[in-house]
Design a protein around this motif. Structure first.
Motif, PDB file in Angstrom:
ATOM      1  N   MET A   1      -7.786  46.027  44.159  1.00 19.57           N
ATOM      2  CA  MET A   1      -8.458  45.233  43.127  1.00 19.57           C
ATOM      3  C   MET A   1      -9.470  46.075  42.348  1.00 19.57           C
ATOM      4  SD  MET A   1      -7.467  43.378  45.865  1.00 19.57           S
ATOM      5  CE  MET A   1      -8.739  42.685  46.923  1.00 19.57           C
ATOM      6  N   VAL A   2     -10.192  46.921  43.057  1.00 19.81           N
ATOM      7  CA  VAL A   2     -11.148  47.800  42.380  1.00 19.81           C
ATOM      8  C   VAL A   2     -10.415  48.745  41.435  1.00 19.81           C
ATOM      9  CG1 VAL A   2     -12.941  49.540  42.716  1.00 19.81           C
ATOM     10  CG2 VAL A   2     -12.749  47.643  44.323  1.00 19.81           C
ATOM     11  N   LYS A   3      -9.238  49.223  41.861  1.00 15.73           N
ATOM     12  CA  LYS A   3      -8.435  50.091  40.986  1.00 15.73           C
ATOM     13  C   LYS A   3      -7.943  49.332  39.759  1.00 15.73           C
ATOM     14  CE  LYS A   3      -6.673  53.582  44.204  1.00 15.73           C
ATOM     15  NZ  LYS A   3      -5.465  54.143  44.844  1.00 15.73           N
ATOM     16  N   ILE A   4      -7.508  48.090  39.964  1.00 15.54           N
ATOM     17  CA  ILE A   4      -7.048  47.287  38.824  1.00 15.54           C
ATOM     18  C   ILE A   4      -8.169  47.101  37.818  1.00 15.54           C
ATOM     19  CG2 ILE A   4      -6.354  44.952  38.134  1.00 15.54           C
ATOM     20  CD1 ILE A   4      -4.680  44.804  40.678  1.00 15.54           C
ATOM     21  N   ASP A   5      -9.356  46.754  38.317  1.00 11.77           N
ATOM     22  CA  ASP A   5     -10.494  46.558  37.414  1.00 11.77           C
ATOM     23  C   ASP A   5     -10.824  47.841  36.657  1.00 11.77           C
ATOM     24  OD1 ASP A   5     -10.649  43.957  38.226  1.00 11.77           O
ATOM     25  OD2 ASP A   5     -12.306  44.257  39.626  1.00 11.77           O
ATOM     26  N   ARG A   6     -10.733  48.973  37.342  1.00  6.40           N
ATOM     27  CA  ARG A   6     -11.023  50.249  36.682  1.00  6.40           C
ATOM     28  C   ARG A   6      -9.944  50.599  35.657  1.00  6.40           C
ATOM     29  NH1 ARG A   6      -9.725  55.858  39.513  1.00  6.40           N
ATOM     30  NH2 ARG A   6      -7.709  54.852  39.193  1.00  6.40           N
ATOM     31  N   ASN A   7      -8.682  50.491  36.066  1.00  6.60           N
ATOM     32  CA  ASN A   7      -7.586  50.946  35.211  1.00  6.60           C
ATOM     33  C   ASN A   7      -7.400  50.096  33.960  1.00  6.60           C
ATOM     34  OD1 ASN A   7      -7.111  52.935  37.102  1.00  6.60           O
ATOM     35  ND2 ASN A   7      -5.441  51.835  38.115  1.00  6.60           N
ATOM     36  N   PHE A   8      -7.727  48.799  34.058  1.00  3.17           N
ATOM     37  CA  PHE A   8      -7.499  47.910  32.916  1.00  3.17           C
ATOM     38  C   PHE A   8      -8.761  47.661  32.085  1.00  3.17           C
ATOM     39  CE2 PHE A   8      -3.748  47.095  35.406  1.00  3.17           C
ATOM     40  CZ  PHE A   8      -2.769  46.790  34.471  1.00  3.17           C
ATOM     41  N   SER A   9      -9.906  48.160  32.540  1.00  2.00           N
ATOM     42  CA  SER A   9     -11.132  47.965  31.754  1.00  2.00           C
ATOM     43  C   SER A   9     -11.059  48.622  30.373  1.00  2.00           C
ATOM     44  CB  SER A   9     -12.354  48.464  32.532  1.00  2.00           C
ATOM     45  OG  SER A   9     -12.249  49.845  32.811  1.00  2.00           O
ATOM     46  N   PRO A  10     -10.367  49.779  30.201  1.00  2.00           N
ATOM     47  CA  PRO A  10     -10.257  50.328  28.843  1.00  2.00           C
ATOM     48  C   PRO A  10      -9.503  49.412  27.885  1.00  2.00           C
ATOM     49  CG  PRO A  10      -9.772  52.025  30.466  1.00  2.00           C
ATOM     50  CD  PRO A  10      -9.847  50.737  31.200  1.00  2.00           C
ATOM     51  N   LEU A  11      -8.579  48.595  28.410  1.00  5.52           N
ATOM     52  CA  LEU A  11      -7.871  47.658  27.534  1.00  5.52           C
ATOM     53  C   LEU A  11      -8.842  46.682  26.891  1.00  5.52           C
ATOM     54  CD1 LEU A  11      -4.583  46.665  29.418  1.00  5.52           C
ATOM     55  CD2 LEU A  11      -4.866  48.226  27.499  1.00  5.52           C
ATOM     56  N   GLN A  12      -9.747  46.151  27.693  1.00  5.62           N
ATOM     57  CA  GLN A  12     -10.726  45.218  27.147  1.00  5.62           C
ATOM     58  C   GLN A  12     -11.627  45.900  26.127  1.00  5.62           C
ATOM     59  OE1 GLN A  12     -13.817  43.970  29.777  1.00  5.62           O
ATOM     60  NE2 GLN A  12     -14.268  42.095  28.673  1.00  5.62           N
ATOM     61  N   ALA A  13     -12.109  47.102  26.460  1.00  2.53           N
ATOM     62  CA  ALA A  13     -13.007  47.818  25.553  1.00  2.53           C
ATOM     63  C   ALA A  13     -12.313  48.133  24.222  1.00  2.53           C
ATOM     64  CB  ALA A  13     -13.504  49.101  26.212  1.00  2.53           C
TER      65      ALA A  13
ATOM     66  N   THR B   1      -3.949  40.392  26.320  1.00  2.42           N
ATOM     67  CA  THR B   1      -2.954  39.699  27.153  1.00  2.42           C
ATOM     68  C   THR B   1      -2.753  40.465  28.451  1.00  2.42           C
ATOM     69  OG1 THR B   1      -1.818  38.837  25.194  1.00  2.42           O
ATOM     70  CG2 THR B   1      -0.590  38.839  27.263  1.00  2.42           C
ATOM     71  N   GLY B   2      -2.574  41.784  28.330  1.00  2.00           N
ATOM     72  CA  GLY B   2      -2.426  42.611  29.527  1.00  2.00           C
ATOM     73  C   GLY B   2      -3.662  42.578  30.404  1.00  2.00           C
ATOM     74  N   TYR B   3      -4.850  42.595  29.773  1.00  2.00           N
ATOM     75  CA  TYR B   3      -6.092  42.546  30.543  1.00  2.00           C
ATOM     76  C   TYR B   3      -6.214  41.212  31.275  1.00  2.00           C
ATOM     77  CZ  TYR B   3     -11.064  42.616  31.644  1.00  2.00           C
ATOM     78  OH  TYR B   3     -12.271  42.577  32.303  1.00  2.00           O
ATOM     79  N   GLY B   4      -5.840  40.125  30.615  1.00  2.00           N
ATOM     80  CA  GLY B   4      -5.886  38.808  31.256  1.00  2.00           C
ATOM     81  C   GLY B   4      -4.970  38.739  32.461  1.00  2.00           C
ATOM     82  N   ILE B   5      -3.766  39.298  32.325  1.00  2.00           N
ATOM     83  CA  ILE B   5      -2.823  39.312  33.456  1.00  2.00           C
ATOM     84  C   ILE B   5      -3.407  40.119  34.614  1.00  2.00           C
ATOM     85  CG2 ILE B   5      -0.555  40.113  34.211  1.00  2.00           C
ATOM     86  CD1 ILE B   5       0.455  39.535  31.357  1.00  2.00           C
ATOM     87  N   SER B   6      -4.023  41.258  34.304  1.00  3.50           N
ATOM     88  CA  SER B   6      -4.605  42.090  35.368  1.00  3.50           C
ATOM     89  C   SER B   6      -5.714  41.355  36.104  1.00  3.50           C
ATOM     90  CB  SER B   6      -5.144  43.400  34.783  1.00  3.50           C
ATOM     91  OG  SER B   6      -6.366  43.189  34.084  1.00  3.50           O
ATOM     92  N   GLN B   7      -6.515  40.584  35.368  1.00  8.06           N
ATOM     93  CA  GLN B   7      -7.587  39.830  36.003  1.00  8.06           C
ATOM     94  C   GLN B   7      -7.042  38.733  36.907  1.00  8.06           C
ATOM     95  OE1 GLN B   7     -11.279  40.340  35.635  1.00  8.06           O
ATOM     96  NE2 GLN B   7     -10.085  42.216  35.409  1.00  8.06           N
ATOM     97  N   THR B   8      -5.954  38.105  36.492  1.00 10.52           N
ATOM     98  CA  THR B   8      -5.334  37.075  37.330  1.00 10.52           C
ATOM     99  C   THR B   8      -4.803  37.673  38.621  1.00 10.52           C
ATOM    100  OG1 THR B   8      -4.717  35.784  35.374  1.00 10.52           O
ATOM    101  CG2 THR B   8      -3.562  35.282  37.411  1.00 10.52           C
ATOM    102  N   VAL B   9      -4.123  38.814  38.510  1.00  5.20           N
ATOM    103  CA  VAL B   9      -3.582  39.477  39.703  1.00  5.20           C
ATOM    104  C   VAL B   9      -4.710  39.903  40.637  1.00  5.20           C
ATOM    105  CG1 VAL B   9      -2.308  41.500  40.519  1.00  5.20           C
ATOM    106  CG2 VAL B   9      -1.506  40.245  38.500  1.00  5.20           C
ATOM    107  N   SER B  10      -5.727  40.540  40.069  1.00  6.50           N
ATOM    108  CA  SER B  10      -6.872  40.972  40.872  1.00  6.50           C
ATOM    109  C   SER B  10      -7.562  39.780  41.528  1.00  6.50           C
ATOM    110  CB  SER B  10      -7.858  41.741  39.991  1.00  6.50           C
ATOM    111  OG  SER B  10      -9.023  42.081  40.697  1.00  6.50           O
ATOM    112  N   GLY B  11      -7.763  38.717  40.748  1.00  9.07           N
ATOM    113  CA  GLY B  11      -8.414  37.525  41.278  1.00  9.07           C
ATOM    114  C   GLY B  11      -7.619  36.862  42.383  1.00  9.07           C
ATOM    115  N   TYR B  12      -6.301  36.853  42.241  1.00  6.64           N
ATOM    116  CA  TYR B  12      -5.453  36.253  43.274  1.00  6.64           C
ATOM    117  C   TYR B  12      -5.569  37.028  44.586  1.00  6.64           C
ATOM    118  CZ  TYR B  12      -1.253  34.821  45.792  1.00  6.64           C
ATOM    119  OH  TYR B  12      -0.383  34.382  46.755  1.00  6.64           O
ATOM    120  N   ASN B  13      -5.613  38.351  44.497  1.00  5.87           N
ATOM    121  CA  ASN B  13      -5.766  39.163  45.708  1.00  5.87           C
ATOM    122  C   ASN B  13      -7.134  38.962  46.351  1.00  5.87           C
ATOM    123  OD1 ASN B  13      -3.194  40.282  45.515  1.00  5.87           O
ATOM    124  ND2 ASN B  13      -3.890  41.951  44.190  1.00  5.87           N
ATOM    125  N   TYR B  14      -8.183  38.901  45.517  1.00  5.19           N
ATOM    126  CA  TYR B  14      -9.512  38.604  46.048  1.00  5.19           C
ATOM    127  C   TYR B  14      -9.545  37.218  46.689  1.00  5.19           C
ATOM    128  CZ  TYR B  14     -12.283  42.539  44.252  1.00  5.19           C
ATOM    129  OH  TYR B  14     -12.829  43.780  44.042  1.00  5.19           O
TER     130      TYR B  14
END
Length: 698
Positions: free
Chosen positions: A237-249, A302-315
Motif C-alpha cells: 500500500m505504501v508503494k501504491i501511494d508513492r508510485n501513483f502520487s505523481p499522477l495526482q500532482a 481515473t488511474g489515481y482513483g483506482i489506485s486509492q481504492t485498491v490501496s484502501g481495500y488492502n488497508y
C-alpha cells in the motif's frame, strides 16, 4: 533436538550472504517545517533548541489600520488552507463544463467566469500541495517507512544473535545467513506452515523450539517479529501511494492549465456575443487547448482513483483483522473492561480509511472517467449531446469525492493529532518499557506448552501495560478538552466584555459537555446500526468515554463547582488558566514545541501591533532602532515585553493557553493511538502463539 551451537556452526558452512543496514532515524519528517508565514528558526545550527522569530515590518508598526496588510494576511490564510487541505480538489472544471452544456452561451460564459476565476488560484495552490506531497512520498515517507522496517528486522536479528551466537564472529554469521529466509521464518513464527526445505531454515525452527524448551525469553522476539510482519503487510500500500502520487500532482497541474483555458474561452464567448470579429476563432482555440489539457488529467485522476481504492481495500483487510483480535474469545479482563473504547478506535480507523481511500477512489474514478468521455467527445466533434450524459454523472461524482476526502482527512488529523505532535517521539512505547510491569509465573506440565503459556503471560503483561497507558492518556485528554472548553468560554466572555462568575462558567461548560456527549452517543448508535455512514456528522474528535470522564470531573471531581475557582487565575478582571497549565507541564513533563512557540509568537505580535500606536513601550519593542528597517523579533523579545507590560502579558497568556492546549490534545491523541497499536500488536503476537500451540497439541 538440534543444539544452539550446532545451529551456529551450520550457518558457518552455508553460502547464504546478506548484510542488513543499520537503522537510522535522521530523516526529516516534514517538508514544510512551519505553516506560519514569515516565521524562521534562528540559531538552529548552533543548538538543538531553535528560537522562533519573525520580521516585523516598519510599515506595520506605523499603519495599524492598513487595509492592504489585513487583506494580505487574510489571503495568506486562504493560501495556507488551500495548500493543506485542497490537494485533491477537483470537479470545478467539470461542473462548469456540465452546466455550460445546458445553458445559453452568454449565461454559460458568465457562470464559468464567476466560478473559475476565484477557483484557479486555489486549485493552483492545491496542485503545488499535491506536487509537494508526491515529493514527500518519494523522499521522506517511503524511505522512512522502509528504514523503520529494516530497523525492526535488525532488532529481531540482534535478539537472535544474543540467543544463537556466543562471539562476534558467529553474531555476524547469524545476521548474514538468516536474511535469505528471514521472512519465511517470520511467517512460520506467526503461525504459518513450514513450506521451505532450506537446511538453515529448518535448523533455525528447531533451534527456536530448543530455546522455548529451555525457558529462554522468546516474548520480545515474537513481539518485535509481529511488528515487523504487520509493517511488511503495509509495504504494497505504501508503494501504491508513492508510485501513483505523481499522477495526482500532474493531473492537478494540467487541470489548473485547463481551467485557465476554459476561462479564456468564456471571455472570448462574451466578446463574441458583442459581435467582435475573431472572437469565435479564439474561443474555439481556447476550448481545444483546455480539452487537450483536461483529457489526460482526467485519465490520470481515473488511474489515481483506482489506485486509492485498491490501496484502501488492502488497508481495510488489515484494519478489520486488527479489530477481530479485540473480540476473540477468552480475552483478559482488562480488555473486556475497555472493549467499547477499543472497538470505537478500531471502527474510526476503518471508517476513515473507507471514506478517504475506498469511497473517494471509487467515485473519483467513475467521475473522472465520465468527464474524460465528455472531453473526448468535445475533441472528436461527436457532439455535446453525447458528452452531456457522462458530464452530468462525472461532475457531481468528482465533486463528492473531493468533498468526502477533504473532510475525512481533516477529521482523521484532528482525531489522531499526529502531524502536530512534535514532542512525543521519546514517549513512544516499545516492548522494553512495557515489560517493566510485574509478570506472572506460569504453570503447566508439557514443556513446549508451558513455554508458550509463559510467553503469553508476558505478552498479557505488555498488553495490560499498553492499556494502562491508553487509559492514562484518555484521562489527560479529557482534562485538556475540559480546559479547552473553559478557555473558549472565557475568551468568548472576554470578547463580549462580560465578567463571568465561577458559577456561570461552570454552568456554560457543563451545558457544552452535555451537548457533545449527546451528539457522540447518537452518532455511535447510528454507526452501529449503519457502519460507515454517520461518523461524518460527528464534530468532536473525542470518544464517548472521554466526555463521560469530563462530565465526572465537573459533577463531583476536581473541577466541580467548589474546586473550579482554585484552578483559575485572574488577570485584568478576567479569568485564565495559566497556573493550571504550568502545573500540567510539570506533572506530565511537557514543554512548548517549536511549532507551538511559532504560533504563539505570530499571534501575539499580530495583536501587539494593534496596541503599538497607544503604548510606547510596545512600539519601541516592535520597532527597529532606526525606525525604518524591519525588526527581527524573536521569542526572547516577546518574553521581555510581557515582563514589562501587563496588557502584553494578557495577550500572550491568551495565545499561550490556546495553542498549548491544542498541543497537549494533539500529543495525547497521538500517544493514545500509539498505545492502541501496541495493544493490537500484543494481541496479534498472542494469537500467533495460540495457533502454534494448537498445532503442537494436535
Amino acid at each position: 533436538m538440534l543444539s544452539i551451537a550446532s545451529f551456529s556452526n551450520s550457518l558457518y558452512n552455508t553460502g547464504y550472504l546478506g548484510k542488513i543496514s543499520e537503522h537510522k532515524n535522521d530523516i526529516n519528517q516534514s517538508h514544510c517545517s512551519s505553516k506560519v508565514s514569515n516565521i524562521s528558526n534562528s540559531n538552529q545550527s548552533i543548538n538543538n533548541d531553535p528560537t522562533p522569530s519573525l520580521f516585523v515590518r516598519s510599515c506595520d508598526v506605523d499603519k495599524q489600520k492598513n487595509i492592504l496588510s489585513k487583506v494580505k494576511t487574510y489571503c495568506n490564510k486562504i493560501v495556507v488552507s488551500a495548500y493543506n487541505y485542497l490537494r485533491s480538489i477537483d470537479g470545478i472544471d467539470e461542473f462548469t463544463v456540465a452546466t455550460g452544456q445546458v445553458l445559453p452561451q452568454f449565461h454559460q460564459s458568465l457562470l464559468s467566469l464567476s466560478i473559475l476565476l476565484p477557483a484557479i488560484p486555489l486549485v493552483g495552490v492545491g496542485a503545488k500541495g499535491a506536487f509537494d506531497e508526491s515529493v514527500e512520498s518519494y523522499k521522506i515517507i517511503y524511505p522512512m517507512f522502509m528504514e523503520d522496517l529494516k530497523g525492526k528486522k535488525q532488532e529481531v536479528l540482534e535478539i537472535l544473535q544474543q540467543n544463537f551466537a556466543e562471539d562476534d564472529v558467529n553474531k555476524k554469521l547469524v545476521e548474514e545467513r538468516i536474511e535469505p529466509f528471514f521472512d519465511v521464518w517470520i511467517n512460520w513464527l506467526q503461525g504459518g506452515n513450514e513450506k521451505e526445505n532450506i537446511e538453515n531454515f529448518q535448523q533455525l525452527c528447531a533451534a527456536w523450539a530448543s530455546l522455548q524448551e529451555k525457558n529462554n525469553a522468546t516474548a520480545k522476539t515474537r513481539y518485535v517479529a509481529t511488528e515487523y510482519q504487520r509493517m511488511k503487510q503495509e509495504v504494497p500500500m505504501v508503494k501504491i501511494d508513492r508510485n501513483f502520487s505523481p499522477l495526482q500532482a500532474t493531473a492537478m497541474s494540467l487541470m489548473t492549465g485547463g481551467m485557465v483555458g476554459l476561462s479564456a474561452k468564456s471571455i472570448a464567448d462574451l466578446v463574441m456575443s458583442q459581435g467582435i470579429s475573431g472572437a469565435e476563432a479564439a474561443s474555439d482555440l481556447a476550448e481545444m487547448v483546455s480539452n487537450i489539457l483536461l483529457l489526460p488529467a482526467q485519465v490520470m485522476m481515473t488511474g489515481y482513483g483506482i489506485s486509492q481504492t485498491v490501496s484502501g481495500y488492502n488497508y481495510d483487510k488489515l484494519l478489520k483483522k486488527n479489530r477481530s483480535l479485540l473480540v476473540k474469545d477468552h480475552q483478559p479482563e482488562f480488555i473486556k473492561e475497555n472493549i467499547a473504547q477499543l472497538k470505537e478506535i478500531a471502527d474510526r480507523k476503518i471508517y476513515y480509511n473507507y471514506k478517504q481511500r475506498i469511497e473517494y477512489g471509487a467515485v473519483t474514478a467513475v467521475g473522472q472517467a465520465g468527464m474524460a468521455l465528455s472531453s473526448l467527445s468535445a475533441l472528436t466533434g461527436v457532439g455535446s449531446a453525447l458528452g452531456l450524459v457522462p458530464a452530468l454523472i462525472g461532475a457531481p461524482a468528482t465533486i463528492y469525492g473531493c468533498y468526502i476526502r477533504t473532510r475525512t482527512r481533516v477529521q482523521e488529523r484532528k482525531y489522531l493529532g499526529a502531524r502536530d505532535a512534535q514532542n512525543v517521539l521519546d514517549k513512544r512505547l516499545n516492548f522494553d518499557n512495557l515489560i517493566k510491569y510485574q509478570t506472572t509465573t506460569p504453570t503447566g506440565t508439557n514443556q513446549t506448552t508451558q513455554s508458550a503459556v509463559t510467553t503469553i503471560d508476558t505478552l498479557n503483561t505488555v498488553v495490560k501495560a499498553a492499556t494502562n497507558v491508553m487509559l492514562e492518556q484518555q484521562k489527560i485528554l479529557a482534562e485538556v478538552k475540559l480546559l479547552s472548553l473553559i478557555q473558549k468560554t472565557i475568551n468568548k466572555a472576554h470578547k463580549n466584555n462580560i465578567q463571568l462568575t465561577v458559577e456561570a462558567l461552570h454552568q456554560q461548560v457543563g451545558s457544552r459537555v452535555d451537548v457533545l456527549l449527546d451528539r457522540v452517543t447518537r452518532s455511535q448508535k447510528r454507526f452501529i446500526e449503519q457502519p460507515g455512514k454517520y461518523f461524518i456528522r460527528q464534530r468532536t474528535s473525542l470518544l464517548s468515554d472521554d466526555l463521560k470522564i469530563i462530565k465526572g470531573m465537573l459533577n463531583d471531581g476536581e473541577y466541580n463547582i467548589g474546586c473550579l475557582e482554585g484552578k483559575l487565575d485572574k488577570q485584568q478582571g478576567y479569568y485564565n488558566l495559566l497556573s493550571r497549565l504550568e502545573f500540567m507541564k510539570e506533572s506530565y513533563n511537557l514543554s512548548l514545541s517549536i511549532n507551538t512557540k511559532e504560533k504563539i509568537l505570530a499571534s501575539s505580535v499580530r495583536d501587539l501591533l494593534k496596541l503599538a500606536g497607544e503604548r510606547k513601550e510596545i512600539k519601541e519593542a516592535l520597532q527597529h532602532q532606526n525606525g525604518i528597517s524591519d525588526k527581527f523579533f524573536n521569542w526572547n523579545d516577546l518574553q521581555e515585553i510581557i515582563r514589562r507590560d501587563e496588557k502584553a502579558k494578557a495577550i500572550y497568556t491568551q495565545h499561550h493557553n490556546h495553542y498549548f492546549i491544542k498541543q497537549m490534545k494533539n500529543e495525547g491523541k497521538s500517544l493514545r493511538d500509539d498505545a492502541y497499536e501496541n495493544i493490537i500488536n500484543g494481541l496479534a503476537s498472542k494469537s500467533a502463539i495460540e495457533q502454534r500451540v494448537n498445532k503442537i497439541i494436535i
